[in-house]
Design a protein around this motif. Structure first.
Motif, PDB file in Angstrom:
ATOM      1  N   ALA A  43       0.823  -1.211   0.000  1.00  0.00           N
ATOM      2  CA  ALA A  43       0.000   0.000   0.000  1.00  0.00           C
ATOM      3  C   ALA A  43       0.853   1.255   0.000  1.00  0.00           C
ATOM      4  O   ALA A  43       0.534   2.246  -0.666  1.00  0.00           O
ATOM      5  N   SER A  44       1.951   1.226   0.738  1.00  0.00           N
ATOM      6  CA  SER A  44       2.852   2.373   0.803  1.00  0.00           C
ATOM      7  C   SER A  44       3.542   2.622  -0.524  1.00  0.00           C
ATOM      8  O   SER A  44       3.796   3.778  -0.907  1.00  0.00           O
ATOM      9  N   ALA A  45       3.862   1.548  -1.251  1.00  0.00           N
ATOM     10  CA  ALA A  45       4.491   1.709  -2.567  1.00  0.00           C
ATOM     11  C   ALA A  45       3.549   2.432  -3.519  1.00  0.00           C
ATOM     12  O   ALA A  45       3.986   3.235  -4.358  1.00  0.00           O
ATOM     13  N   PHE A  46       2.241   2.176  -3.405  1.00  0.00           N
ATOM     14  CA  PHE A  46       1.285   2.903  -4.236  1.00  0.00           C
ATOM     15  C   PHE A  46       1.268   4.385  -3.873  1.00  0.00           C
ATOM     16  O   PHE A  46       1.054   5.246  -4.738  1.00  0.00           O
ATOM     17  N   LEU A  47       1.502   4.706  -2.596  1.00  0.00           N
ATOM     18  CA  LEU A  47       1.509   6.104  -2.171  1.00  0.00           C
ATOM     19  C   LEU A  47       2.734   6.856  -2.684  1.00  0.00           C
ATOM     20  O   LEU A  47       2.712   8.084  -2.774  1.00  0.00           O
ATOM     21  N   SER A  48       3.797   6.135  -3.023  1.00  0.00           N
ATOM     22  CA  SER A  48       5.061   6.764  -3.407  1.00  0.00           C
ATOM     23  C   SER A  48       5.070   7.200  -4.871  1.00  0.00           C
ATOM     24  O   SER A  48       4.954   6.357  -5.768  1.00  0.00           O
ATOM     25  N   PRO A  49       5.260   8.495  -5.155  1.00  0.00           N
ATOM     26  CA  PRO A  49       5.369   8.924  -6.562  1.00  0.00           C
ATOM     27  C   PRO A  49       6.561   8.280  -7.272  1.00  0.00           C
ATOM     28  O   PRO A  49       6.514   8.073  -8.487  1.00  0.00           O
ATOM     29  N   ARG A  50       7.600   7.941  -6.502  1.00  0.00           N
ATOM     30  CA  ARG A  50       8.781   7.332  -7.119  1.00  0.00           C
ATOM     31  C   ARG A  50       8.505   5.905  -7.569  1.00  0.00           C
ATOM     32  O   ARG A  50       8.990   5.468  -8.622  1.00  0.00           O
ATOM     33  N   LEU A  51       7.749   5.161  -6.787  1.00  0.00           N
ATOM     34  CA  LEU A  51       7.506   3.748  -7.088  1.00  0.00           C
ATOM     35  C   LEU A  51       6.238   3.524  -7.904  1.00  0.00           C
ATOM     36  O   LEU A  51       6.092   2.491  -8.550  1.00  0.00           O
ATOM     37  N   ASN A  52       5.312   4.457  -7.844  1.00  0.00           N
ATOM     38  CA  ASN A  52       4.037   4.321  -8.539  1.00  0.00           C
ATOM     39  C   ASN A  52       4.054   5.197  -9.789  1.00  0.00           C
ATOM     40  O   ASN A  52       3.863   6.411  -9.729  1.00  0.00           O
ATOM     41  N   VAL A 101      -5.505   2.415  -2.653  1.00  0.00           N
ATOM     42  CA  VAL A 101      -5.222   1.087  -2.100  1.00  0.00           C
ATOM     43  C   VAL A 101      -5.225   1.137  -0.576  1.00  0.00           C
ATOM     44  O   VAL A 101      -5.860   0.306   0.088  1.00  0.00           O
ATOM     45  N   ALA A 102      -4.515   2.106   0.003  1.00  0.00           N
ATOM     46  CA  ALA A 102      -4.459   2.217   1.461  1.00  0.00           C
ATOM     47  C   ALA A 102      -5.848   2.401   2.053  1.00  0.00           C
ATOM     48  O   ALA A 102      -6.218   1.752   3.051  1.00  0.00           O
ATOM     49  N   ARG A 103      -6.638   3.271   1.450  1.00  0.00           N
ATOM     50  CA  ARG A 103      -7.979   3.526   1.972  1.00  0.00           C
ATOM     51  C   ARG A 103      -8.890   2.309   1.808  1.00  0.00           C
ATOM     52  O   ARG A 103      -9.686   1.987   2.711  1.00  0.00           O
ATOM     53  N   ALA A 104      -8.748   1.609   0.686  1.00  0.00           N
ATOM     54  CA  ALA A 104      -9.586   0.432   0.452  1.00  0.00           C
ATOM     55  C   ALA A 104      -9.241  -0.690   1.424  1.00  0.00           C
ATOM     56  O   ALA A 104     -10.126  -1.383   1.932  1.00  0.00           O
ATOM     57  N   VAL A 105      -7.955  -0.860   1.686  1.00  0.00           N
ATOM     58  CA  VAL A 105      -7.528  -1.889   2.634  1.00  0.00           C
ATOM     59  C   VAL A 105      -8.088  -1.599   4.021  1.00  0.00           C
ATOM     60  O   VAL A 105      -8.652  -2.477   4.689  1.00  0.00           O
ATOM     61  N   ALA A 106      -7.920  -0.352   4.488  1.00  0.00           N
ATOM     62  CA  ALA A 106      -8.407  -0.003   5.822  1.00  0.00           C
ATOM     63  C   ALA A 106      -9.924  -0.161   5.906  1.00  0.00           C
ATOM     64  O   ALA A 106     -10.465  -0.654   6.909  1.00  0.00           O
ATOM     65  N   ARG A 107     -10.632   0.234   4.852  1.00  0.00           N
ATOM     66  CA  ARG A 107     -12.087   0.110   4.840  1.00  0.00           C
ATOM     67  C   ARG A 107     -12.509  -1.358   4.883  1.00  0.00           C
ATOM     68  O   ARG A 107     -13.448  -1.733   5.606  1.00  0.00           O
TER      69      ARG A 107
END
Length: 425
Positions: A196-205, A221-227
């Protein structure tokens, strides 16, 4: 008589016992009971998730039970099991627990042992994404975009939309397994450039679809996982998330975007608290740990060609950062000022004065790792020293030589230089 296995839990409904937030007229007592969502902890000290290296066959071992029983007996409010992968390819290596029916009996034994000591227990659940060791797992690692992993020296493939949907569902299933195993909480891993953190990263995503580009897309992704986790468990257990404030990587995750992501998680109502972290397990791990960088010990823990790669890339991959108490506090203050959600302060919490300072600054809990590895009974000493009017200073010297031991049984080498007899390898 030790407390019963249910003593760490309370009714999962709002209560007048909910601890008030810190403010000028109220500073929470570090060592008094406190509410975390539906859960009451006996104090505000949480043992942070630190990979134990004690799960041969990706199952609970006696060493893992003892690893968490010691700080529970030593007085922590809650201990966190690290880390429970939600899918087989989401493990950082093949002997890491992944949440499945075969793991359930051992997990129940683990939670019972911790409850018997009067503490609560949390399962850190997540998917390692590009941090997964594809060579060890025998399965391809997944990332937002295709990249070469410095961990396995293999390419992580770009996750498809079906992969994303499957991994979101897997988080919900893992949380249900945690409930069935008797855990009091789950900590969703949204940090360190894991999936999920990799999706948040402009460098990796570098995606061009609805999961790339804007922060709103990258945070899906992060929000969907938490939900999904919250919808699965409701108020049966507490739900927290570990969120990276700054990954220490050029072009990566930075505070302004992390603050926005945290605000969305708060608005979504999907988590009871956030634990604030930093660094990238993929690109800059020492940015979280600070202190010495034990390059030689790390290299020795790996087979070739990883050993050679670590030595060659050590100046870039294992950079040394100076240690200071509460080294993430300056960044975390910005989150405290912007959010009403309970926050867990991590990073350089070793002495009682530092933990109490966090309470005074409005943080509801503190998370400790290395100091508890050196002294599992440190929280008990906090109480004894305060009653006697003495300061409490940890014996941990922040040498970080504990870090490479995760591959043979995590321990403080100054106290226990040899791995446990039943160590994984």
């Amino acid at each position: 008589m030790p407390p019963s296995a249910d003593s760490a839990r309370t009714a999962h409904t709002p209560s007048e016992e909910q601890a008030p937030k810190a403010g000028p007229d109220h500073v929470p007592d570090l060592l008094k009971p406190a509410r975390l969502g539906p859960l009451t902890l006996r104090n505000r000290v949480i043992k942070a998730a630190t990979f134990e290296g004690a799960t041969p066959g990706a199952l609970v071992s006696d060493d893992l039970v003892d690893y968490h029983r010691r700080p529970a007996a030593g007085g922590v409010g809650m201990t966190t099991v690290a880390y429970c992968a939600v899918a087989a390819e989401g493990r950082t290596e093949r002997d890491q627990i992944h949440m499945r029916p075969e793991a359930l009996p051992g997990l129940r034994r683990l939670t019972d042992a911790v409850h018997a000591e009067g503490a609560a227990i949390s399962a850190q659940i997540g998917h390692a994404g590009p941090v997964a060791d594809a060579r060890s797992n025998g399965l391809p690692a997944l990332a937002p975009s295709r990249l070469l992993s410095r961990i396995s020296f293999r390419c992580a493939r770009s996750a498809t939309k079906d992969d994303i949907a499957r991994i979101v569902r897997a988080h919900a299933s893992a949380a249900r397994t945690a409930v069935d195993a008797g855990f009091d909480a789950v900590e969703i891993h949204l940090g360190h450039n894991y999936f999920a953190s990799a999706f948040l990263s402009p460098r990796l995503n570098r995606r061009k679809d609805e999961y790339g580009g804007s922060l709103a897309n990258r945070a899906k992704v992060a929000r969907a996982v938490a939900r999904a986790v919250r919808d699965e468990v409701g108020s049966a257990i507490a739900v927290t998330a570990k969120l990276t404030m700054d990954d220490g990587v050029g072009g990566g995750i930075w505070l302004d975007e992390s603050l926005r992501t945290a605000a969305w998680l708060e608005e979504d109502g999907s988590v009871d608290a956030l634990q604030l972290t930093a660094g990238s397990s993929l690109l800059n791990p020492m940015y979280l740990f600070r202190g010495g960088a034990p390059v030689r010990e790390f290299a020795a823990a790996f087979p070739q060609p990883q050993r050679f790669g670590i030595r060659m890339l050590s100046k870039k991959f294992l950079r040394a950062y100076p240690y200071q108490e509460a080294y993430l506090l300056d960044s975390a203050r910005q989150f405290r000022a912007a959010l009403s959600l309970p926050l867990i302060l991590l990073g350089g919490i070793a002495d009682r004065a530092t933990a109490e300072r966090a309470m005074a600054e409005g943080f509801e809990f503190v998370a400790m790792a290395r100091a508890l590895l050196r002294e599992p009974d440190l929280v008990r000493r906090f109480a004894e020293d305060r009653a006697a009017g003495r300061p409490t200073r940890s014996l941990c010297i922040h040498c970080n030589r504990c870090m490479p031991t995760i591959y043979s049984g995590t321990r403080c080498v100054l106290v226990d230089p040899l791995p446990p007899a039943s160590a994984n390898r």
